[in-house]
Design an enzyme around this catalytic site. Structure first.
Site, PDB file in Angstrom:
ATOM      1  CE  LYS A 193      -3.795  -1.010   2.549  1.00  0.00           C
ATOM      2  NZ  LYS A 193      -4.093  -1.011   3.622  1.00  0.00           N
ATOM      3  NE  ARG A 203      -5.188   3.291   3.516  1.00  0.00           N
ATOM      4  CZ  ARG A 203      -5.246   3.643   2.310  1.00  0.00           C
ATOM      5  NH1 ARG A 203      -4.756   4.605   1.631  1.00  0.00           N
ATOM      6  NH2 ARG A 203      -5.966   2.590   1.434  1.00  0.00           N
ATOM      7  N   GLY A 233      -6.287 -10.603   7.916  1.00  0.00           N
ATOM      8  CA  GLY A 233      -5.892 -10.951   9.475  1.00  0.00           C
ATOM      9  C   GLY A 233      -5.127  -9.731   9.939  1.00  0.00           C
ATOM     10  CG  MET A 292      -5.223  -2.895  13.190  1.00  0.00           C
ATOM     11  SD  MET A 292      -4.300  -1.534  13.827  1.00  0.00           S
ATOM     12  CE  MET A 292      -4.630  -0.367  12.425  1.00  0.00           C
ATOM     13  NE  ARG A 344      -6.024  -3.929  -3.706  1.00  0.00           N
ATOM     14  CZ  ARG A 344      -6.602  -4.318  -2.541  1.00  0.00           C
ATOM     15  NH1 ARG A 344      -5.876  -4.771  -1.436  1.00  0.00           N
ATOM     16  NH2 ARG A 344      -7.810  -4.197  -2.303  1.00  0.00           N
ATOM     17  CG  HIS A 352     -11.264 -48.569 -11.193  1.00  0.00           C
ATOM     18  ND1 HIS A 352     -12.500 -48.420 -11.705  1.00  0.00           N
ATOM     19  CD2 HIS A 352     -10.589 -49.524 -12.192  1.00  0.00           C
ATOM     20  CE1 HIS A 352     -12.690 -49.097 -12.865  1.00  0.00           C
ATOM     21  NE2 HIS A 352     -11.434 -49.647 -13.127  1.00  0.00           N
ATOM     22  NE  ARG A 394      -1.908 -43.976 -17.418  1.00  0.00           N
ATOM     23  CZ  ARG A 394      -2.519 -42.955 -17.636  1.00  0.00           C
ATOM     24  NH1 ARG A 394      -3.331 -43.029 -18.491  1.00  0.00           N
ATOM     25  NH2 ARG A 394      -2.118 -41.687 -17.087  1.00  0.00           N
ATOM     26  NE  ARG A 416       2.492 -48.039 -18.286  1.00  0.00           N
ATOM     27  CZ  ARG A 416       1.650 -47.282 -17.214  1.00  0.00           C
ATOM     28  NH1 ARG A 416       2.590 -46.483 -16.567  1.00  0.00           N
ATOM     29  NH2 ARG A 416       0.511 -47.478 -16.914  1.00  0.00           N
ATOM     30  CD  GLU A 459       7.409 -46.756 -13.642  1.00  0.00           C
ATOM     31  OE1 GLU A 459       6.411 -46.329 -13.342  1.00  0.00           O
ATOM     32  OE2 GLU A 459       7.227 -47.841 -14.509  1.00  0.00           O
ATOM     33  CB  SER A 470       9.112 -41.877 -20.218  1.00  0.00           C
ATOM     34  OG  SER A 470       8.263 -41.049 -19.701  1.00  0.00           O
ATOM     35  N   GLY A 528       8.589 -41.642 -15.086  1.00  0.00           N
ATOM     36  CA  GLY A 528       7.366 -41.913 -14.493  1.00  0.00           C
ATOM     37  C   GLY A 528       7.260 -40.990 -13.005  1.00  0.00           C
ATOM     38  CB  THR A 529       7.473 -37.861 -11.802  1.00  0.00           C
ATOM     39  OG1 THR A 529       6.197 -37.102 -12.613  1.00  0.00           O
ATOM     40  CG2 THR A 529       8.719 -37.396 -12.437  1.00  0.00           C
ATOM     41  CG  ASN A 530       2.028 -40.196 -11.205  1.00  0.00           C
ATOM     42  OD1 ASN A 530       2.366 -38.838 -11.134  1.00  0.00           O
ATOM     43  ND2 ASN A 530       0.881 -40.399 -11.807  1.00  0.00           N
ATOM     44  CG  ASP A 531       4.572 -46.111  -9.927  1.00  0.00           C
ATOM     45  OD1 ASP A 531       3.626 -45.849  -9.103  1.00  0.00           O
ATOM     46  OD2 ASP A 531       4.207 -46.895 -11.152  1.00  0.00           O
ATOM     47  CB  CYS A 543       4.953 -39.586 -18.940  1.00  0.00           C
ATOM     48  SG  CYS A 543       5.492 -41.295 -18.209  1.00  0.00           S
ATOM     49  CE1 TYR A 588       7.743 -37.646 -23.207  1.00  0.00           C
ATOM     50  CE2 TYR A 588       9.540 -37.513 -24.466  1.00  0.00           C
ATOM     51  CZ  TYR A 588       8.658 -38.211 -23.837  1.00  0.00           C
ATOM     52  OH  TYR A 588       8.763 -39.610 -23.605  1.00  0.00           O
TER      53      TYR A 588
HETATM   54  P1  ADP Z   1      -7.736  -2.203   3.258  1.00  0.00           P
HETATM   55  O1  ADP Z   1      -6.281  -2.773   3.321  1.00  0.00           O
HETATM   56  O2  ADP Z   1      -8.639  -3.316   4.097  1.00  0.00           O
HETATM   57  O3  ADP Z   1      -8.262  -2.120   1.867  1.00  0.00           O
HETATM   58  P2  ADP Z   1      -7.448   0.421   3.522  1.00  0.00           P
HETATM   59  O4  ADP Z   1      -6.299   1.009   4.370  1.00  0.00           O
HETATM   60  O5  ADP Z   1      -7.290   0.758   2.041  1.00  0.00           O
HETATM   61  O6  ADP Z   1      -7.708  -0.858   4.022  1.00  0.00           O
HETATM   62  O7  ADP Z   1      -8.511   1.387   4.038  1.00  0.00           O
HETATM   63  C1  ADP Z   1      -9.966   1.150   3.742  1.00  0.00           C
HETATM   64  C2  ADP Z   1     -10.803   2.285   3.199  1.00  0.00           C
HETATM   65  O8  ADP Z   1     -10.662   3.124   4.035  1.00  0.00           O
HETATM   66  C3  ADP Z   1     -10.187   2.891   2.068  1.00  0.00           C
HETATM   67  O9  ADP Z   1     -10.634   2.103   0.864  1.00  0.00           O
HETATM   68  C4  ADP Z   1     -10.670   4.082   1.788  1.00  0.00           C
HETATM   69  O10 ADP Z   1     -12.027   4.348   1.622  1.00  0.00           O
HETATM   70  C5  ADP Z   1     -10.803   4.570   3.592  1.00  0.00           C
HETATM   71  N1  ADP Z   1      -9.534   5.417   3.572  1.00  0.00           N
HETATM   72  C6  ADP Z   1      -8.177   5.090   3.932  1.00  0.00           C
HETATM   73  N2  ADP Z   1      -7.460   6.071   4.184  1.00  0.00           N
HETATM   74  C7  ADP Z   1      -8.197   7.080   3.853  1.00  0.00           C
HETATM   75  C8  ADP Z   1      -7.929   8.524   3.967  1.00  0.00           C
HETATM   76  N3  ADP Z   1      -6.755   8.979   4.045  1.00  0.00           N
HETATM   77  N4  ADP Z   1      -8.833   9.237   3.409  1.00  0.00           N
HETATM   78  C9  ADP Z   1     -10.174   8.836   3.316  1.00  0.00           C
HETATM   79  N5  ADP Z   1     -10.449   7.607   3.242  1.00  0.00           N
HETATM   80  C10 ADP Z   1      -9.603   6.667   3.545  1.00  0.00           C
HETATM   81 MG    MG Z   2       4.334 -46.615 -12.859  1.00  0.00          MG
HETATM   82 MG    MG Z   3      -7.805  -0.836   0.632  1.00  0.00          MG
END
Ligand code: ADP
Ligand code: MG
Ligand code: MG
Length: 882
Positions: free
Chosen positions: A22, A92, A101, A103, A336, A452, A558, A614, A744, A763, A765-768, A831, A851
């Site tokens: 970001k 952010r 996961g 913050m 992104r 099978h 086969r 084979r 193999e 060839s 035969g990487t399974n076996d 294969c 190949y």
């Molecule tokens: P995430 O990683 O979950 O996408 P972000 O850091 O992108 O979280 O923040 C989520 C949302 O918060 C952004 O899509 C935006 O709408 C809002 N946001 C973040 N920073 C700002 C900011 N400086 N001004 C206004 N809105 C913001």
């Molecule tokens: Mg075999």
């Molecule tokens: Mg975002």
């Protein structure tokens, strides 16, 4: 001295490792002149330092943070905590790889009683200011202080109920004031101290909370799952706020520069007027499609389109963009590379070449070869959000709907009557082949990826789910019970063989096709790759399919599947049960014309392309019925006593089954060991091959399975050569042929130099080879412990899906090297199923194999992966000349 904090103007997209995804992209956008609210990023280095110091911000970091805030104040002309012109920021999190996961973002930081009042006066919108304040209390309370967001929601609901309101817009400024004081009490009650009014304290706590969230369980689990090193750390971005909730000339939204589902070049996204941050995804209000912004705010829309074009050109890839409009002015808050389906990835890559943005080589690298097969099977259309009834092993991809039947005979008769059926069995045996052929798809409750049902279905390109243990199948009652839901014969099921999901009822399907775009990209791949791509195909129909998908030959044909054909199984059994050489040869003589015809069909379909055949590989008991079923039949016949002849026949069969039973069939009497003890079987197969090849002028490559000692190959080779001579003499037709071997078992790889003296090709035969190198039986491993091994990172990946480079790969390397050292022209291929896996194909490129061979449906993916491997291997060589 280490620098810990970077203003946006000091960063760039190349600094991902230091600034996170970001932060580095925000810096890049500032660099190219896009409207980004100013801010700075606290580096991942600071995160690591924080951890090393026992989860404490060092004085250096604190000082740099304070300096960065001061600079931001100068740039914005506002001051944090100021009562005239207050500065507000978002905090952010941003790791190098985007990662759930971590913050959640805190918006409106800097809010307190005084600054909220100041904002109200400044904007003349007290309601907006208070709305922003209460949002901050909730986010900061939840994310930084650990007071769950639901508690705030509950308080708000209680308040609304008290006043008789049904929605938030009904709340007046005074109402929000009340809610705010309730929120502050809630925080004080739960944390034991009052809500921190000092914005500098708020900021410091938030930065620490982000660093701490790097260590929380959710994030750690995710990293483990995706192999992201813990040591990377996360960055924190602090950015001045722009307000999308400042009335009807404000708003917030997200958009992709192209359609992420089909790749079409069009803006794709949505926005909400008068809203902030996560409101768009929160689902409280339904957002508007982005094109309506064109009418709502034409100027903003135009500048947004300009920005998206600029971003796409700059990054040379489809972008996923977050934006906010504050009082008619557009701000970009994130960009992104956008996630996309395989179909979209393909379309975008090809379009970008035509637009002159990408070179063909770059485009080839943009499409995930391992995902490509999704475009080649029937699939359940759209994103259905249906709940699956159960999930088994995705044994053979594709999707199919049909009515459930519980026996192969019924599958056949229903199919003949025009019904689409799904064959449901505990597991299948060769006796069920006709049912599998008739069914749209197969579902079994036992057995793994090489059972099978799985092998046969994959060979036929038929959808199959195996080992669906959650389903309780009662063959007698003809019912299947899943989680207490009982389905009966004739009920409609839909299987998704790509995911292993079983659905009740019939779902809408999309037919597979190689679109012109697909063909175009593969054409580029073909002119880029060095390795050939062959297919594993066992009959004319599969061979034709393989050619259609661009296979340049058959790497593995086969012969056992030919034996399993329902019309032949009685003859095959007679051959197995023969108590004299004469009787066995009679049965073989009956099989000969059938085998010959199989080979002719395959050679014809391949039109002169190389075909590796084979010789018979599996242990003979695989062609006999199941022992337990036979036991039941025999006992029943004995009890009723009315069919003595049938009883005798079944008893003989049972004896044979018992006789052929092995303790470890995988390590038992199979492969060339069969050819050693029953040379007449291989002789018949060789004769059939030479007769067919003479007929259609093919150049067969005859492959001997499971060789572990060169003497085995020598002996089998003598049998083949004798047949070759005899057939050519008798027919007067010359046949060009080669004889090679599968590698193999480890011993074959380790003695490759000796074996190469006798072989024209190897060839792998990487399974076996994987089974014998690890000493894992695949079905047992996948059913019992391999998942744990991968989940807990005992193994980095499942070696049956991706070639284990260190162990199995080492044997491939030794085999290839030693084989070529005595015979430079030795042809080398692979294969196993790995022949269709992109990472394994890359490995084959580095070992300069000739190949790869994989199932027909995997051929397009392999063509692409081979091209990618060639490009990447070339680049690697240029970086480190060997
Ligand atoms: P995430 O990683 O979950 O996408 P972000 O850091 O992108 O979280 O923040 C989520 C949302 O918060 C952004 O899509 C935006 O709408 C809002 N946001 C973040 N920073 C700002 C900011 N400086 N001004 C206004 N809105 C913001
Ligand atoms: Mg075999
Ligand atoms: Mg975002």
């Amino acid at each position: 001295m280490t620098k810990f904090v970077y203003a946006f103007s000091e960063g760039s997209r190349d600094m991902k490792k230091l600034l996170g995804g970001k932060g580095s992209n925000l810096a890049e956008m500032v660099k190219i002149g896009l409207p980004v609210p100013p801010g700075f990023t606290v580096s991942t280095e600071a995160c690591r330092t924080y951890d090393e110091q026992g989860q404490k911000l060092t004085e250096e970091i604190k000082t740099e943070l304070a300096e960065a805030v001061r600079r931001l104040e100068k740039d914005t002309g506002k001051r944090i905590g100021d009562t005239k012109s207050p500065l507000f920021v978002s905090v952010r999190s941003g790791a190098v790889f985007s990662m759930p996961g971590m913050m959640d973002t805190v918006l409106n930081l800097g809010m307190n009683d005084d600054t909220a009042r100041a904002l109200a006066e400044q904007t003349g919108e007290p309601r907006f200011a208070l709305d922003s304040y209460r949002r901050f209390l909730q986010m900061f309370g939840d994310v930084v202080l650990g007071v769950e967001t639901e508690r705030f929601e509950r308080e708000l609901e209680r308040f609304r109920a008290q006043r008789g309101y049904t929605s938030d817009p009904e709340l007046t400024a005074d109402d929000w004031k009340t809610v705010i004081s309730v929120y502050k009490k809630l925080i004080e009650h739960h944390t034991g101290s009052p809500f921190p009014q000092d914005p500098n304290v708020q900021l410091q706590l938030s930065v620490e909370a982000v660093f701490q969230s790097w260590n929380n369980e959710r994030a750690a689990v995710y990293r483990r799952m995706h192999g992201i090193p813990h040591s990377l750390g996360t960055a924190v971005t602090v950015q001045s706020m722009v307000f999308g909730n400042l009335g009807d000339t404000s708003g917030t939204g997200v958009a992709f520069t192209r359609n992420p589902s089909n790749g079409k070049k069009e803006l794709y996204g949505e926005y909400l007027i008068n809203a902030q941050g996560e409101d768009v995804v929160a689902g409280i209000r339904t957002p508007q499609p982005i094109r309506t912004l064109h009418e709502a705010m034409p100027d903003v829309y135009d500048s947004f389109v300009r920005v998206t074009d600029k971003l796409e050109h700059h990054y040379r890839d489809m972008q996923d963009i977050e934006f906010t409009i504050e009082d008619g002015t557009l701000y970009i808050l994130q960009t992104r590379n956008g996630k996309r389906t395989s179909q979209a990835a393909l379309q975008i890559a090809v379009d970008m070449v035509e637009e002159g943005v990408l070179t063909k080589e770059e485009a080839l690298l943009r499409v995930d070869a391992d995902q490509l097969h999704q475009l080649l099977h029937r699939r359940i259309s759209g994103d259905n959000n249906l709940q699956a009834l159960a999930k088994g092993l995705p044994a053979s991809p594709g999707a199919a709907s049909g009515r459930m039947v519980f026996s192969a005979d019924e599958a056949e008769s229903w199919a003949e009557a025009g019904e689409k059926v799904i064959l449901v069995r505990p597991e299948t045996t060769p006796d069920d082949i006709h049912g599998i052929i008739s069914a749209e798809a197969v579902l079994t409750t036992r057995g793994g990826m090489t059972s099978h049902a799985a092998v046969v279905a994959r060979g036929m390109g038929k959808t199959c789910i195996c080992g669906c243990e959650a389903a309780d199948v009662d063959i007698k009652a003809e019912t299947m019970t899943i989680d207490g839901t009982m389905l009966k014969k004739g009920d409609v099921l839909t299987l998704d063989g790509g995911t292993g999901e079983v659905f009740s009822g019939s779902l809408q399907m999309e037919e597979p096709e190689m679109s012109p775009t697909f063909q175009l990209l593969l054409g580029w791949a073909d002119s880029t790759r060095r390795m050939n791509v062959r297919a594993n195909a066992d009959n004319g129909a599969d061979a034709a399919k393989a050619v259609e998908f661009g296979a340049e030959g058959i790497g593995l044909c086969r012969t056992e599947h030919m034996f399993m054909d329902p019309a032949r199984i009685p003859v095959v059994r007679r051959m197995i049960l023969a108590d004299s050489k004469r009787k066995r040869e009679e049965a073989l003589a009956e099989l000969l014309p059938m085998q010959r015809q199989d080979f002719e069909e395959i050679f014809e379909a391949m039109e002169g392309r190389p075909v590796t055949i084979r010789l018979l590989d599996p242990p003979l008991h695989e062609f006999l019925p199941d022992k337990e079923e036979l036991l039941i039949e025999v006992t029943t016949l004995e009890l009723t006593g009315d069919a003595p002849e049938k009883l005798a026949e079944k008893k003989q069969l049972l004896d044979a089954v018992k006789h052929l039973e092995e303790a470890n069939p995988m390590l038992g009497h199979r492969g060339c060991r069969l050819g050693m003890t029953h040379p007449e079987i291989y002789a018949m197969q060789a004769e059939a091959i030479f007769l067919a090849a003479g007929q259609v002028h093919a150049k067969p490559e005859i492959m001997v399975p499971l060789v572990s000692h060169v003497n085995e190959l020598k002996a089998v080779k003598a049998v083949i050569e004798r047949e070759a001579e005899r057939v050519q003499r008798e027919t007067g037709v010359h046949v060009d042929y080669t004889i090679g071997t599968m590698i193999e078992v480890p011993r074959a790889a380790l003695t490759a130099a000796a074996i190469a003296e006798e072989a024209d090709f190897f060839s792998f035969g990487t399974n076996d080879l994987t089974q014998t190198t690890f000493g894992f039986s695949r079905d047992d491993a996948e059913g019992k412990f391999l998942r744990q091994y991968v989940d807990q990172e005992t193994l980095e990946y499942n070696p049956f899906v991706r070639l284990d480079e260190e162990g199995v790969g080492r044997l491939v390397e030794i085999g290839a090297h030693d084989g070529r050292s005595v015979k430079p022209e030795l042809k080398l291929g692979i294969c196993g199923e790995h022949g269709g896996n992109a990472k394994s194909i890359h490995f084959c490129e580095t070992k300069q194999l000739d190949y790869v061979s994989c199932s027909p449906f995997r051929v397009p993916a392999a063509r692409l992966a081979a091209a990618q491997a060639a490009i990447m291997h070339q680049a690697e060589k240029e970086v480190q000349p060997s």
